[in-house]
Write a protein that holds these residues in place. Sequence first.
Motif, PDB file in Angstrom:
ATOM      1  N   VAL A 115      19.513  24.214 -35.991  1.00 21.48           N
ATOM      2  CA  VAL A 115      19.231  24.710 -37.498  1.00 21.48           C
ATOM      3  C   VAL A 115      19.144  24.071 -38.344  1.00 21.48           C
ATOM      4  O   VAL A 115      20.850  24.031 -38.857  1.00 21.48           O
ATOM      5  CB  VAL A 115      18.404  26.220 -37.433  1.00 21.48           C
ATOM      6  CG1 VAL A 115      17.573  26.375 -38.449  1.00 21.48           C
ATOM      7  CG2 VAL A 115      18.446  26.730 -36.598  1.00 21.48           C
ATOM      8  N   PHE A 116      18.715  23.197 -39.046  1.00 22.45           N
ATOM      9  CA  PHE A 116      19.016  22.360 -40.241  1.00 22.45           C
ATOM     10  C   PHE A 116      18.603  23.406 -41.767  1.00 22.45           C
ATOM     11  O   PHE A 116      17.464  23.562 -41.393  1.00 22.45           O
ATOM     12  CB  PHE A 116      19.343  21.081 -40.518  1.00 22.45           C
ATOM     13  CG  PHE A 116      20.234  20.394 -41.642  1.00 22.45           C
ATOM     14  CD1 PHE A 116      21.178  20.033 -41.603  1.00 22.45           C
ATOM     15  CD2 PHE A 116      19.031  20.404 -42.187  1.00 22.45           C
ATOM     16  CE1 PHE A 116      21.615  19.588 -42.469  1.00 22.45           C
ATOM     17  CE2 PHE A 116      19.399  19.119 -43.592  1.00 22.45           C
ATOM     18  CZ  PHE A 116      20.952  19.310 -44.121  1.00 22.45           C
ATOM     19  N   CYS A 117      19.129  23.254 -42.391  1.00 24.50           N
ATOM     20  CA  CYS A 117      18.777  24.370 -43.899  1.00 24.50           C
ATOM     21  C   CYS A 117      18.675  23.239 -45.335  1.00 24.50           C
ATOM     22  O   CYS A 117      19.870  22.870 -45.497  1.00 24.50           O
ATOM     23  CB  CYS A 117      18.702  25.614 -44.126  1.00 24.50           C
ATOM     24  SG  CYS A 117      18.489  26.994 -45.603  1.00 24.50           S
ATOM     25  N   ASN A 118      17.258  22.690 -45.288  1.00 22.37           N
ATOM     26  CA  ASN A 118      18.463  21.845 -46.496  1.00 22.37           C
ATOM     27  C   ASN A 118      18.825  22.522 -48.111  1.00 22.37           C
ATOM     28  O   ASN A 118      18.945  21.771 -49.073  1.00 22.37           O
ATOM     29  CB  ASN A 118      16.686  20.931 -47.159  1.00 22.37           C
ATOM     30  CG  ASN A 118      15.521  22.167 -47.846  1.00 22.37           C
ATOM     31  OD1 ASN A 118      15.310  23.003 -47.411  1.00 22.37           O
ATOM     32  ND2 ASN A 118      14.787  21.509 -48.545  1.00 22.37           N
ATOM     33  N   GLN A 119      18.434  23.880 -48.728  1.00 28.42           N
ATOM     34  CA  GLN A 119      18.812  23.992 -49.271  1.00 28.42           C
ATOM     35  C   GLN A 119      19.221  25.802 -49.013  1.00 28.42           C
ATOM     36  O   GLN A 119      18.313  26.590 -49.154  1.00 28.42           O
ATOM     37  CB  GLN A 119      17.653  24.833 -50.463  1.00 28.42           C
ATOM     38  CG  GLN A 119      18.069  24.672 -51.741  1.00 28.42           C
ATOM     39  CD  GLN A 119      17.215  24.724 -52.952  1.00 28.42           C
ATOM     40  OE1 GLN A 119      16.007  24.540 -52.655  1.00 28.42           O
ATOM     41  NE2 GLN A 119      17.027  25.432 -54.087  1.00 28.42           N
ATOM     42  N   PRO A 120      20.745  26.291 -48.495  1.00 23.19           N
ATOM     43  CA  PRO A 120      20.992  26.995 -47.767  1.00 23.19           C
ATOM     44  C   PRO A 120      21.560  28.227 -48.913  1.00 23.19           C
ATOM     45  O   PRO A 120      20.795  29.337 -48.814  1.00 23.19           O
ATOM     46  CB  PRO A 120      21.920  26.849 -47.332  1.00 23.19           C
ATOM     47  CG  PRO A 120      22.541  25.617 -47.826  1.00 23.19           C
ATOM     48  CD  PRO A 120      21.695  24.891 -48.549  1.00 23.19           C
ATOM     49  N   THR A 121      21.353  27.660 -49.831  1.00 27.54           N
ATOM     50  CA  THR A 121      20.978  28.761 -51.219  1.00 27.54           C
ATOM     51  C   THR A 121      20.092  29.510 -51.290  1.00 27.54           C
ATOM     52  O   THR A 121      19.949  30.617 -52.198  1.00 27.54           O
ATOM     53  CB  THR A 121      22.272  28.442 -52.799  1.00 27.54           C
ATOM     54  OG1 THR A 121      21.366  27.128 -53.376  1.00 27.54           O
ATOM     55  CG2 THR A 121      23.077  27.510 -52.295  1.00 27.54           C
ATOM     56  N   ALA A 122      19.079  28.955 -51.689  1.00 23.71           N
ATOM     57  CA  ALA A 122      18.084  29.487 -51.304  1.00 23.71           C
ATOM     58  C   ALA A 122      17.750  30.889 -50.650  1.00 23.71           C
ATOM     59  O   ALA A 122      17.090  32.053 -50.791  1.00 23.71           O
ATOM     60  CB  ALA A 122      16.615  28.669 -51.222  1.00 23.71           C
TER      61      ALA A 122
END
Length: 338
Positions: A115-122
Motif C-alpha cells: 500500500v502506498f500513501c501519497n500523504q502519510p501525515t494526513a
Amino acid sequence: MDTSQNTALTRTLTELPGPLPVRGVIHIVIPHTDRFTVVGNHLAQHAGLSTTAVGLAVRIQSLPQGTEIGIKALAARLSEGEKLIAAALRELEAHGYLRRARTRLPSGRIVTRTVFCNQPTALLRTRVAVRRPAPPQPPPPVQDPAPEPPAPEPAAPQAPALPDVQHEEEHAPQDIAPPHNAPSVPLVPPPTAPKPPRPPLPQPGQLTAELERAATALLSDLRRHAHQLVLSENDIRQLAPAVAAWLERDTHPDTIRHTLTNDLPQPLRHPAKLLKHRLTVLLPPPLPGADDLAAPARPRVVVTPFQTCDGCERAFRAPTPGHCRDCRTTHSPAQAAA
C-alpha cells in the motif's frame, strides 16, 4: 529535436516578466492538462529520503491502481538494480509512505499487499472534536416555609443544534489501515530489525599444506563447471580453510564441487558470498569410526544344562548332577525316618 527545444526554451526565457534571479534555478511553469500526477513538497523536498527514494515514490504514485510494485517487478521496468530499489522501498516504508502487510484471502491463501500513501501525515491528524454543549442543570429546590411564586423567566434563546462529531481519525483509503491499528495477521519483521550474527566459516583441525593445496585447486577449478563462479585470489584465500574442513571430514571432491555448483541463482551477483553460505550451512558431520558402527554386544545369557536323575532317570535342569524334585521329595521323608 534538441536544438528546437533549446531554441524554444531560450525564447520563452526572454519573454518571462519581471527581473530574473542572477543565479539558481529559473522555473518556466506550463499548466498540465492531461497525464499528470500531483506530488507534495513534503515528498519532493523530504530531507530524510534519498533522491532515489523520492524518484521511486513519484514513479509509484503515477502508476495505475493494481500495478505490481514488488522489487523484481520494478527492477524489470527501471534501470536501477534490485538492491538499490529494495533500499529505496525500505526508506519509504520507514517514513510511512509505503506499507507491506500479509493478508489472508477468503480462500485461505496468504498474500503480501503493498500500500502506498501519497500523504502519510494526513493519517495521523485527528479532527477537532465539536460536541453539543450540555444543557445547564437547574439548582436543587430550596425548602421555604412560604415560597413565593417564582417570576416567569424569559425563555433563553436556544443554541443551534450542532452535529455530534466524535474524536476520530481521518478516513484512510480502504486498502490503508491507520498506522496504530494492529493488523489481523502478524507482520513480517521490518527490514531494520537486528539480524542474528552469521555463523563463522568452518575451520579444519589442522590446515596442512596438502589440504590447503587441494582446497585451492578445487576452488580455482569451479569456473570450469559453472562460468558464474569466477573467484578472485583473495576470495579463494578466504574460502580455502572451509573447503579444507570438508576434505578433512573425508568428503569427496566431486561431492563438494556438486554442492557448490548445483542450482545456482540467476543472476548470481556475489559468488563468494554464496559459496561461503553453502560451505558453512551444508557442512557434513565427520564420518563415524569403526567402533561407532559396531553392533552393541548382547548380554550373555547363562543356560542351565540338562541332568539325568540318579533315581528315576528323568531329565531335569540343574547346575550339577543329582536327583530331580520328585525324587528329592520322596527320598527326604525316608531318610528322615531312618
